[in-house]
Scaffold this motif. Structure first.
Motif, PDB file in Angstrom:
ATOM      1  N   VAL A  60       0.839  -1.210   0.000  1.00 11.78           N
ATOM      2  CA  VAL A  60       0.000   0.000   0.000  1.00 11.78           C
ATOM      3  C   VAL A  60       0.870   1.255   0.000  1.00 11.78           C
ATOM      4  N   GLU A  61       1.936   1.257   0.814  1.00 13.27           N
ATOM      5  CA  GLU A  61       2.787   2.446   0.927  1.00 13.27           C
ATOM      6  C   GLU A  61       3.515   2.743  -0.379  1.00 13.27           C
ATOM      7  N   ARG A  62       4.050   1.708  -1.028  1.00 14.96           N
ATOM      8  CA  ARG A  62       4.741   1.926  -2.308  1.00 14.96           C
ATOM      9  C   ARG A  62       3.757   2.326  -3.411  1.00 14.96           C
ATOM     10  N   GLY A  63       2.554   1.786  -3.343  1.00 14.83           N
ATOM     11  CA  GLY A  63       1.554   2.190  -4.324  1.00 14.83           C
ATOM     12  C   GLY A  63       1.212   3.665  -4.215  1.00 14.83           C
ATOM     13  N   PHE A  64       1.203   4.186  -2.986  1.00 18.74           N
ATOM     14  CA  PHE A  64       0.928   5.613  -2.776  1.00 18.74           C
ATOM     15  C   PHE A  64       2.126   6.464  -3.194  1.00 18.74           C
ATOM     16  N   VAL A  65       3.340   6.039  -2.844  1.00 17.19           N
ATOM     17  CA  VAL A  65       4.540   6.832  -3.127  1.00 17.19           C
ATOM     18  C   VAL A  65       4.859   6.839  -4.624  1.00 17.19           C
ATOM     19  N   LEU A  66       4.641   5.729  -5.314  1.00 16.06           N
ATOM     20  CA  LEU A  66       5.037   5.613  -6.711  1.00 16.06           C
ATOM     21  C   LEU A  66       3.926   5.994  -7.680  1.00 16.06           C
ATOM     22  N   ARG A  67       2.951   6.739  -7.218  1.00 18.75           N
ATOM     23  CA  ARG A  67       1.961   7.260  -8.168  1.00 18.75           C
ATOM     24  C   ARG A  67       2.641   8.202  -9.158  1.00 18.75           C
ATOM     25  N   TRP A  68       2.250   8.093 -10.420  1.00 22.62           N
ATOM     26  CA  TRP A  68       2.907   8.884 -11.462  1.00 22.62           C
ATOM     27  C   TRP A  68       2.767  10.377 -11.205  1.00 22.62           C
ATOM     28  N   ARG A  69       1.588  10.816 -10.802  1.00 23.11           N
ATOM     29  CA  ARG A  69       1.373  12.244 -10.557  1.00 23.11           C
ATOM     30  C   ARG A  69       2.163  12.740  -9.360  1.00 23.11           C
ATOM     31  N   ARG A  70       2.542  11.836  -8.461  1.00 21.59           N
ATOM     32  CA  ARG A  70       3.309  12.236  -7.295  1.00 21.59           C
ATOM     33  C   ARG A  70       4.796  12.358  -7.624  1.00 21.59           C
ATOM     34  N   VAL A  71       5.296  11.518  -8.518  1.00 14.37           N
ATOM     35  CA  VAL A  71       6.718  11.518  -8.863  1.00 14.37           C
ATOM     36  C   VAL A  71       7.008  12.501  -9.991  1.00 14.37           C
ATOM     37  N   VAL A  72       6.201  12.457 -11.048  1.00 13.24           N
ATOM     38  CA  VAL A  72       6.374  13.368 -12.196  1.00 13.24           C
ATOM     39  C   VAL A  72       5.046  14.079 -12.428  1.00 13.24           C
ATOM     40  N   PRO A  73       4.782  15.155 -11.705  1.00 10.53           N
ATOM     41  CA  PRO A  73       3.499  15.854 -11.869  1.00 10.53           C
ATOM     42  C   PRO A  73       3.340  16.399 -13.287  1.00 10.53           C
ATOM     43  N   PRO A  74       2.128  16.403 -13.823  1.00  6.35           N
ATOM     44  CA  PRO A  74       1.907  16.966 -15.168  1.00  6.35           C
ATOM     45  C   PRO A  74       2.297  18.439 -15.261  1.00  6.35           C
ATOM     46  N   GLU A  75       2.157  19.181 -14.158  1.00 11.27           N
ATOM     47  CA  GLU A  75       2.532  20.597 -14.178  1.00 11.27           C
ATOM     48  C   GLU A  75       4.035  20.765 -14.415  1.00 11.27           C
ATOM     49  N   ILE A  76       4.824  19.845 -13.870  1.00  9.12           N
ATOM     50  CA  ILE A  76       6.272  19.903 -14.085  1.00  9.12           C
ATOM     51  C   ILE A  76       6.607  19.604 -15.546  1.00  9.12           C
ATOM     52  N   GLU A  77       5.940  18.606 -16.120  1.00  7.59           N
ATOM     53  CA  GLU A  77       6.186  18.283 -17.528  1.00  7.59           C
ATOM     54  C   GLU A  77       5.830  19.470 -18.421  1.00  7.59           C
ATOM     55  N   ALA A  78       4.701  20.109 -18.140  1.00  8.37           N
ATOM     56  CA  ALA A  78       4.302  21.267 -18.941  1.00  8.37           C
ATOM     57  C   ALA A  78       5.289  22.418 -18.776  1.00  8.37           C
ATOM     58  N   ALA A  79       5.805  22.609 -17.563  1.00 11.45           N
ATOM     59  CA  ALA A  79       6.771  23.683 -17.337  1.00 11.45           C
ATOM     60  C   ALA A  79       8.079  23.425 -18.070  1.00 11.45           C
ATOM     61  N   VAL A  80       8.507  22.169 -18.122  1.00 10.43           N
ATOM     62  CA  VAL A  80       9.733  21.849 -18.868  1.00 10.43           C
ATOM     63  C   VAL A  80       9.530  22.104 -20.355  1.00 10.43           C
ATOM     64  N   GLU A  81       8.360  21.766 -20.867  1.00 11.04           N
ATOM     65  CA  GLU A  81       8.085  22.029 -22.281  1.00 11.04           C
ATOM     66  C   GLU A  81       8.063  23.524 -22.572  1.00 11.04           C
ATOM     67  N   SER A  82       7.624  24.330 -21.608  1.00 11.40           N
ATOM     68  CA  SER A  82       7.549  25.776 -21.818  1.00 11.40           C
ATOM     69  C   SER A  82       8.873  26.479 -21.577  1.00 11.40           C
ATOM     70  N   CYS A  83       9.805  25.821 -20.915  1.00  9.93           N
ATOM     71  CA  CYS A  83      11.096  26.447 -20.593  1.00  9.93           C
ATOM     72  C   CYS A  83      12.034  26.292 -21.790  1.00  9.93           C
ATOM     73  N   GLN A  84      11.997  27.249 -22.681  1.00  8.75           N
ATOM     74  CA  GLN A  84      12.773  27.185 -23.904  1.00  8.75           C
ATOM     75  C   GLN A  84      14.066  27.989 -23.850  1.00  8.75           C
ATOM     76  N   ALA A  85      14.192  28.915 -22.896  1.00  8.39           N
ATOM     77  CA  ALA A  85      15.349  29.804 -22.841  1.00  8.39           C
ATOM     78  C   ALA A  85      15.670  30.105 -21.382  1.00  8.39           C
ATOM     79  N   PRO A  86      16.860  30.658 -21.109  1.00  6.40           N
ATOM     80  CA  PRO A  86      17.203  31.003 -19.714  1.00  6.40           C
ATOM     81  C   PRO A  86      16.215  31.949 -19.064  1.00  6.40           C
ATOM     82  N   GLU A  87      15.526  32.773 -19.860  1.00  5.80           N
ATOM     83  CA  GLU A  87      14.551  33.696 -19.280  1.00  5.80           C
ATOM     84  C   GLU A  87      13.346  32.973 -18.680  1.00  5.80           C
ATOM     85  N   ASP A  88      13.119  31.718 -19.087  1.00  2.00           N
ATOM     86  CA  ASP A  88      11.983  30.953 -18.578  1.00  2.00           C
ATOM     87  C   ASP A  88      12.320  30.144 -17.332  1.00  2.00           C
TER      88      ASP A  88
END
Length: 220
Positions: A21-49
């Motif tokens: 149960v504990e590993r199932g909670f910790v290893l949730r995809w949204r908990r390890v790699v949140p979609p907001e982080i993925e979107a921010a990496v895609e938007s970070c195109q230059a040092p200004e971002d």
């Protein structure tokens, strides 16, 4: 002996269920790699971002955000040194994600053995009683053997789910690690893209990096 083995089997099952149960909670995809982080990496195109990426990572604490924050803090380093520091931190994050899997692996190995120990101990007791009282009651003997085999059954019922979840979580950690490596590599490549272009577009620096060739001697 038998009650002690059964107590160990029950304890093993409780520990295994807790870690599943504990590993199932910790290893949730949204908990390890949140979609907001993925979107921010895609938007970070230059040092200004980069400040925008830092804000998003600070708002969503996760292994992925910690890696990106480390890479963003060391952007003034050369790319090779930044990648090496990021790789070291990534191994640390991987160890944290795999922390409970070793317990499941141990349970997979010891649960059938505990069941076998319970079976052997029960058979020793049963045959000891038979030696004293004889085989006057066959139904009592069959009932005793059935109770003995319960230990083996319990060990297998504990080991099989533990093996399934251990294999699933191990594969999931590998998949998450590939995704994290891809995002970090994409972030570093975009941030150091201007540096590589400047080196290729500066012919004087390129000529300075090439050692002087010895002058050709005139042929008499």
């Amino acid at each position: 002996m038998e009650p002690f083995v059964y107590a160990l089997l029950i304890l093993t099952s409780v520990v295994g269920l807790a870690f599943i149960v504990e590993r199932g909670f910790v290893l949730r995809w949204r908990r390890v790699v949140p979609p907001e982080i993925e979107a921010a990496v895609e938007s970070c195109q230059a040092p200004e971002d980069v400040p925008m990426l830092r804000r998003v990572c600070q708002q969503h604490n996760s292994p992925m955000s910690r890696l990106l924050l480390l890479a963003a803090e060391h952007l003034h380093w050369p790319k090779g040194e930044n990648a090496a520091a990021l790789q070291t931190r990534a191994r640390h994050e991987m160890a944290r994600m795999e922390r409970g899997l070793v317990v499941l692996e141990i349970i997979v190995g010891i649960a059938p053995l505990l069941g076998l120990v319970g079976t052997i101990a029960g058979m020793m007791t049963l045959f000891g009683n038979i030696g004293q009282s004889g085989l006057n009651d066959a139904s009592l003997l069959a009932k005793g053997i059935a109770l003995i085999l319960n230990a083996t059954l319990m060990g297998l019922l504990i080991a099989i789910p533990s093996l399934i979840f251990w294999s699933y979580y191990t594969k999931k950690v590998e998949t998450i690690a590939i995704e994290m490596e891809t995002l970090c590599d994409e972030f570093l490549r975009r941030q150091y893209r201007g540096e590589s272009k400047s080196n290729t577009s500066n012919p004087q620096a390129a000529r300075a990096a090439v050692p002087n060739q010895p002058a050709e001697t005139a042929v008499p």
